[in-house]
Design a protein around this motif. Sequence first.
Motif, PDB file in Angstrom:
ATOM      1  N   ARG A 119       0.844  -1.193   0.000  1.00 13.30           N
ATOM      2  CA  ARG A 119       0.000   0.000   0.000  1.00 13.30           C
ATOM      3  C   ARG A 119       0.886   1.253   0.000  1.00 13.30           C
ATOM      4  O   ARG A 119       2.049   1.225   0.402  1.00 13.30           O
ATOM      5  CB  ARG A 119      -0.869   0.044   1.257  1.00 13.30           C
ATOM      6  CG  ARG A 119      -2.019  -0.943   1.262  1.00 13.30           C
ATOM      7  CD  ARG A 119      -3.124  -0.474   0.318  1.00 13.30           C
ATOM      8  NE  ARG A 119      -4.275  -1.352   0.408  1.00 13.30           N
ATOM      9  CZ  ARG A 119      -4.419  -2.471  -0.268  1.00 13.30           C
ATOM     10  NH1 ARG A 119      -3.461  -2.853  -1.106  1.00 13.30           N
ATOM     11  NH2 ARG A 119      -5.509  -3.207  -0.131  1.00 13.30           N
ATOM     12  N   TRP A 121       1.784   4.836   1.666  1.00 13.43           N
ATOM     13  CA  TRP A 121       1.804   5.218   3.066  1.00 13.43           C
ATOM     14  C   TRP A 121       0.552   5.995   3.474  1.00 13.43           C
ATOM     15  O   TRP A 121       0.075   5.859   4.605  1.00 13.43           O
ATOM     16  CB  TRP A 121       3.051   6.046   3.383  1.00 13.43           C
ATOM     17  CG  TRP A 121       4.267   5.200   3.600  1.00 13.43           C
ATOM     18  CD1 TRP A 121       5.362   5.106   2.805  1.00 13.43           C
ATOM     19  CD2 TRP A 121       4.510   4.315   4.704  1.00 13.43           C
ATOM     20  NE1 TRP A 121       6.277   4.211   3.318  1.00 13.43           N
ATOM     21  CE2 TRP A 121       5.774   3.718   4.493  1.00 13.43           C
ATOM     22  CE3 TRP A 121       3.785   3.969   5.850  1.00 13.43           C
ATOM     23  CZ2 TRP A 121       6.325   2.791   5.384  1.00 13.43           C
ATOM     24  CZ3 TRP A 121       4.324   3.050   6.732  1.00 13.43           C
ATOM     25  CH2 TRP A 121       5.576   2.473   6.493  1.00 13.43           C
ATOM     26  N   TYR A 124      -2.103   3.805   4.871  1.00 15.20           N
ATOM     27  CA  TYR A 124      -1.716   2.946   5.993  1.00 15.20           C
ATOM     28  C   TYR A 124      -2.859   2.742   6.991  1.00 15.20           C
ATOM     29  O   TYR A 124      -3.164   1.607   7.370  1.00 15.20           O
ATOM     30  CB  TYR A 124      -0.506   3.554   6.724  1.00 15.20           C
ATOM     31  CG  TYR A 124      -0.260   2.937   8.083  1.00 15.20           C
ATOM     32  CD1 TYR A 124       0.476   1.762   8.221  1.00 15.20           C
ATOM     33  CD2 TYR A 124      -0.787   3.528   9.241  1.00 15.20           C
ATOM     34  CE1 TYR A 124       0.675   1.193   9.467  1.00 15.20           C
ATOM     35  CE2 TYR A 124      -0.592   2.960  10.486  1.00 15.20           C
ATOM     36  CZ  TYR A 124       0.138   1.800  10.600  1.00 15.20           C
ATOM     37  OH  TYR A 124       0.331   1.232  11.829  1.00 15.20           O
ATOM     38  N   ARG A 128      -4.637  -0.758   7.933  1.00 19.30           N
ATOM     39  CA  ARG A 128      -4.535  -1.317   9.292  1.00 19.30           C
ATOM     40  C   ARG A 128      -5.924  -1.658   9.840  1.00 19.30           C
ATOM     41  O   ARG A 128      -6.120  -2.718  10.451  1.00 19.30           O
ATOM     42  CB  ARG A 128      -3.845  -0.319  10.220  1.00 19.30           C
ATOM     43  CG  ARG A 128      -3.564  -0.853  11.613  1.00 19.30           C
ATOM     44  CD  ARG A 128      -3.099   0.246  12.551  1.00 19.30           C
ATOM     45  NE  ARG A 128      -4.133   1.255  12.770  1.00 19.30           N
ATOM     46  CZ  ARG A 128      -5.189   1.074  13.585  1.00 19.30           C
ATOM     47  NH1 ARG A 128      -5.340  -0.062  14.236  1.00 19.30           N
ATOM     48  NH2 ARG A 128      -6.077   2.035  13.731  1.00 19.30           N
ATOM     49  N   TRP A 146       4.897   1.711  11.068  1.00 18.21           N
ATOM     50  CA  TRP A 146       4.617   3.136  10.883  1.00 18.21           C
ATOM     51  C   TRP A 146       5.706   3.995  11.518  1.00 18.21           C
ATOM     52  O   TRP A 146       6.166   4.973  10.913  1.00 18.21           O
ATOM     53  CB  TRP A 146       3.246   3.468  11.467  1.00 18.21           C
ATOM     54  CG  TRP A 146       2.919   4.936  11.424  1.00 18.21           C
ATOM     55  CD1 TRP A 146       2.942   5.831  12.443  1.00 18.21           C
ATOM     56  CD2 TRP A 146       2.532   5.682  10.271  1.00 18.21           C
ATOM     57  NE1 TRP A 146       2.593   7.080  12.026  1.00 18.21           N
ATOM     58  CE2 TRP A 146       2.330   7.020  10.682  1.00 18.21           C
ATOM     59  CE3 TRP A 146       2.327   5.349   8.932  1.00 18.21           C
ATOM     60  CZ2 TRP A 146       1.941   8.019   9.808  1.00 18.21           C
ATOM     61  CZ3 TRP A 146       1.937   6.347   8.060  1.00 18.21           C
ATOM     62  CH2 TRP A 146       1.743   7.664   8.492  1.00 18.21           C
ATOM     63  N   ARG A 149       8.864   4.033   9.364  1.00 18.04           N
ATOM     64  CA  ARG A 149       8.591   4.174   7.938  1.00 18.04           C
ATOM     65  C   ARG A 149       9.748   4.873   7.221  1.00 18.04           C
ATOM     66  O   ARG A 149      10.398   5.776   7.760  1.00 18.04           O
ATOM     67  CB  ARG A 149       7.295   4.934   7.702  1.00 18.04           C
ATOM     68  CG  ARG A 149       7.244   6.335   8.253  1.00 18.04           C
ATOM     69  CD  ARG A 149       5.819   6.885   8.144  1.00 18.04           C
ATOM     70  NE  ARG A 149       5.703   8.243   8.667  1.00 18.04           N
ATOM     71  CZ  ARG A 149       5.550   8.539   9.942  1.00 18.04           C
ATOM     72  NH1 ARG A 149       5.522   7.559  10.845  1.00 18.04           N
ATOM     73  NH2 ARG A 149       5.437   9.793  10.347  1.00 18.04           N
TER      74      ARG A 149
END
Length: 233
Positions: A119, A121, A124, A128, A146, A149
């Motif tokens: 995916r 960012w 995210y 999740r 995260w 990252r």
Amino acid sequence: MNQSNTEMSSFLTELAGEATQKLEAQRAQQMDQQAKNQSVNAALDRAFQFFNLFAKHLNALEPEVPRIYAFDGKTQFSRLKWKKGVADFRKQSLADNALLDHVFFQVRLDAPEPVMLTRRWEQYEDARKDIEAFGLKPMADMHDLWRNRSQRANFQVNLEPVIMVRMLFHGNYADGSVNLECNNLDGFGEVKTRLKPELLQPAIFDGIGRFLMGRSNSLPQELGLAHCFSRNF
């Protein structure tokens, strides 16, 4: 004196008639509720009897399930295999004659290898939440992912090759129906519906069982189940 007694008797007779009508209405209501209770309880019992034996047979067979669960166009769980099914029930109390509260069925489907999810960012948080909602397990800590990252546009995470399929038949004795909640039944996500107890018969259960095994491409239309929710990226 006699006139007074006569007038009083007429009034009491009138009240007695009203009381009798109310008692008869209450008895009729009680009988109607008892009939609803028996119908819902019987439907839940049929559900447990079917799925309990169904799980035992399939646990012995451990068949391949020729269905694909697509998180998106690239992230797909395929070549699935039945691994462990279980059916259980709970009553409303510990009394021997207590009504069934709900019937629960669950099966674990295994893919042959972890599934990679990729995916951007900025996606995210949605990813999740979907992973959590669908009962999937990332093989890396999502919060660490995260926090650490990189400057790259995308992130990747391996998902454990396990899908949990769940069905909950819950007795709604107030209105004489059965509430059905499903997770990951027809694709990822949750779907709910309300069913008349008389609908839950062997033919319906057979149709659900064939679909779970991949021997049918669709669930029985009588269930009125819409496709499960899934995000589009």
